[in-house]
Structure formats: C-alpha cells, structure tokens
Write a protein that holds these residues in place. Structure first.
Motif, PDB file in Angstrom:
ATOM      1  N   SER A  26     -32.055   7.756  24.414  1.00  0.00           N
ATOM      2  CA  SER A  26     -31.757   6.380  24.002  1.00  0.00           C
ATOM      3  C   SER A  26     -32.055   6.223  22.518  1.00  0.00           C
ATOM      4  O   SER A  26     -32.553   5.209  22.057  1.00  0.00           O
ATOM      5  N   THR A  52     -25.630   4.420  24.395  1.00  0.00           N
ATOM      6  CA  THR A  52     -25.960   5.186  23.191  1.00  0.00           C
ATOM      7  C   THR A  52     -24.932   6.276  22.918  1.00  0.00           C
ATOM      8  O   THR A  52     -24.877   6.816  21.814  1.00  0.00           O
ATOM      9  N   SER A  84     -30.129   6.019  19.829  1.00  0.00           N
ATOM     10  CA  SER A  84     -29.291   5.256  18.904  1.00  0.00           C
ATOM     11  C   SER A  84     -29.237   3.788  19.299  1.00  0.00           C
ATOM     12  O   SER A  84     -29.861   3.360  20.258  1.00  0.00           O
TER      13      SER A  84
END
Length: 334
Positions: free
Chosen positions: A316, A152, A318
C-alpha cells in the motif's frame, strides 16, 4: 488415514457407510485391510459389490512407482512461480510461491499473516489476471483491504472490480466444511471457477490451524486423521491442477521458550516451504508499524534459516497510503 465418505466410489452410499462404521470400519485403510467376506456378512451386502468397492479404493489411494526422470520432466513442464509482489518476501521464497506445492506462513496475532494472504491474492489477480480461491476460517477477510491494495496498483475502477471478481471467497468455520470445500474444488469446482475469470492459480486457506488445532490433543485420533486429510487434498489439488496452495498457521512455544509453528510434528512435513512472521519492536517513535521479521525456516531450495525485514506497507506504498497513516492495513491483522 482417509475417512470413508459417501460418493468416494460407486456403490459406497450413505447406508453402507453407516453399516461399515457400525462394524468399526471407518477408513479406507480399515476396509482394504479387512476380510471382505466377513465384512460383507456383517454388513449384509454382497461380497461382489464390496470387493468392487475395495478394488476401486485401492486404485485411488495406492501409490504407483514413477521414475525420477519422469518426475523431473513433469516438474519442468508444470511448475510456475507466482511473485508475491514484495521483493523481500520473494527473496525468501526463491522468487515467489510455487505451483504444485504448499507454502505456509506461521505467526502470532498481529504478525501479518492475513495481510500477506490478501496481498498475494491481489497481486495474482491484478498482475497475472488469474483467479484465486480464498478460504477464510477466522472471519477476518476484508474486501476493503483488497480494494485498497488494488487502488495502489491502478486508478481505473473497472480494473479494480475485475481484479476483485477474480478472487473467490468462502467463509468456513469447521474442518468438515473445509474438507467439503476442498473436495468440491478438486472434483470440479476449480474448472467452474475458471470459466470467464482466468484459471485458478492459487488456493489460500487463512487459517488452516484455526479449524484443526481445536481437534488435536487428548486420546482422540479423529483430529489427526482430519488434519492428514486436509493435507492430502491440498497436496493432490496443488499438484494435479498446477496451483499454489498458501496456508497460515498459528505459533506455539517449545519447552525452551522458542517460537515455532503450531499443529505439531505430523503437520511440519506437509508444507514444502515455511516462513515465520514476527513483529519487529523498534525504539524509534516513528518507526513503520508495518515492519515484520520474516524467517525462512523450511525450504527445499534454499538454506535455512534466512531472515529478511518485511514491510507490510509495501503493498500500500502509493496514493499516500503509508504517509497519511489512514491506511495502516496491518493494525488489526491476525
């Protein structure tokens, strides 16, 4: 109490340790407070050699007075603040975890302790380009989680691998192995780990209670002594090497039913900062599964208690991690 160990100082070998234990001298305190001449006769060792050992141990384990001004100057010059990467958690921690200190995360199963440890390790490794020692005592470490968090942050595979290489993992499942590891790090392991990968800025123990709590209780004093040894080496390592120590702890219930960190009153004085993590029960069907309540219950910098809502999925957030539902990293967290 510090248990006598082979190699603590010159002359303190395995045979002498065995003879001392037979004479009921098991700790540094026992030796320095005993009649050296009598002990030398009982252990068949020269008075001069035993006196030299006692002198070295006194120098190593006796506190020397330091002025408040000197301590303040040392604090200003050495302390660094390492962001966790999560605004809510950083707010509770007064900007992040501090080097030279022990920070504790306590909580029950599924509260998110391990996920926060993974996230802090990934953030320090990727953003600060510094090394992290991750000590896993429960078997819950998962490199896949770390990789997902790093994905991410960057889509560059080489950067992801470099960040993973700066996180050094040890799996240990009893307190003696933990002590050996910590003493080894303090005795030179931290410098060796730093070669080629940035200096070590954090040591994470997930979980410290897993290897200590089974030894506590009853009439035995060994468990308490070992716990204090773990605390002592973590504290001195954090201070001497300017690193942040992050540990996790289980929870128990008080007589009134209130949730509180485990390991008892003696351990409660060890961490400078303590955060209690708890699950948040939401009535909405589609409420985020990563939602936790984080309460600051001990701090030398902020009033307590302070409570924040902590979203574990922040790390987390993205690459469709939170929307797809396929990367709910907290579901099996301990």
């Amino acid at each position: 109490m510090v248990i006598l160990r082979e190699g603590m100082c010159p002359g303190l070998d395995e045979a002498l340790i065995r003879d001392l234990r037979a004479a009921d001298i098991k700790t540094v305190e026992d030796l320095v407070s005993s009649d050296i001449e009598e002990v030398a006769q009982r252990c068949s060792v020269s008075y001069k050699a035993l006196f030299a050992i006692r002198r070295v141990l006194l120098a190593q384990h006796t506190a020397f007075p330091v002025s408040g001004a000197d301590l303040y100057e040392e604090l200003l010059s050495s302390t660094a603040i390492l962001s966790t990467g999560n605004p809510s958690l950083d707010k509770l921690l007064d900007s992040g975890v501090y080097t030279g200190e022990i920070t504790e995360l306590s909580g029950g199963p599924g509260s998110g302790k391990s996920q926060v440890c993974f996230a802090v390790a990934a953030h320090i490794s990727f953003h600060l380009k510094q090394s992290v020692i991750f000590i896993d005592t429960t078997g819950g470490f998962c490199a896949g989680r770390l990789l997902q968090m790093l994905q991410t942050e960057t889509s560059n595979t080489q950067e992801q691998m470099e960040a993973l290489q700066r996180i050094h993992v040890s799996r240990l499942f009893d307190v003696y192995a933990l002590l050996d590891c910590l003493y080894g790090l303090r005795g030179g392991g931290l410098q060796q780990t730093s070669v080629g990968g940035g200096s070590v800025k954090a040591v994470i123990v997930d979980s410290v209670s897993a290897v200590i709590s089974p030894l506590l209780g009853g009439k035995q004093n060994e468990g308490m002594s070992l716990m204090i040894q773990v605390a002592g080496v973590l504290k001195t390592m954090a201070k001497d090497f300017n690193i942040a120590a992050l540990v996790t702890n289980h929870v128990t219930r008080s007589a009134s039913g209130e949730v509180q960190p485990g390991l008892g009153v003696s351990w409660s004085h060890i961490p400078r900062t303590r955060i209690l993590l708890e699950r948040v029960e939401k009535s909405a069907v589609f409420s985020p599964s990563g939602l936790r309540s984080a309460t600051l219950i001990k701090s030398s910098r902020q009033p307590c208690p302070i409570k924040e809502e902590l979203n574990l999925q922040w790390w987390s957030r993205s690459q469709e991690a939170s929307s797809s539902g396929k990367r709910k990293l907290d579901e099996t967290d301990s």
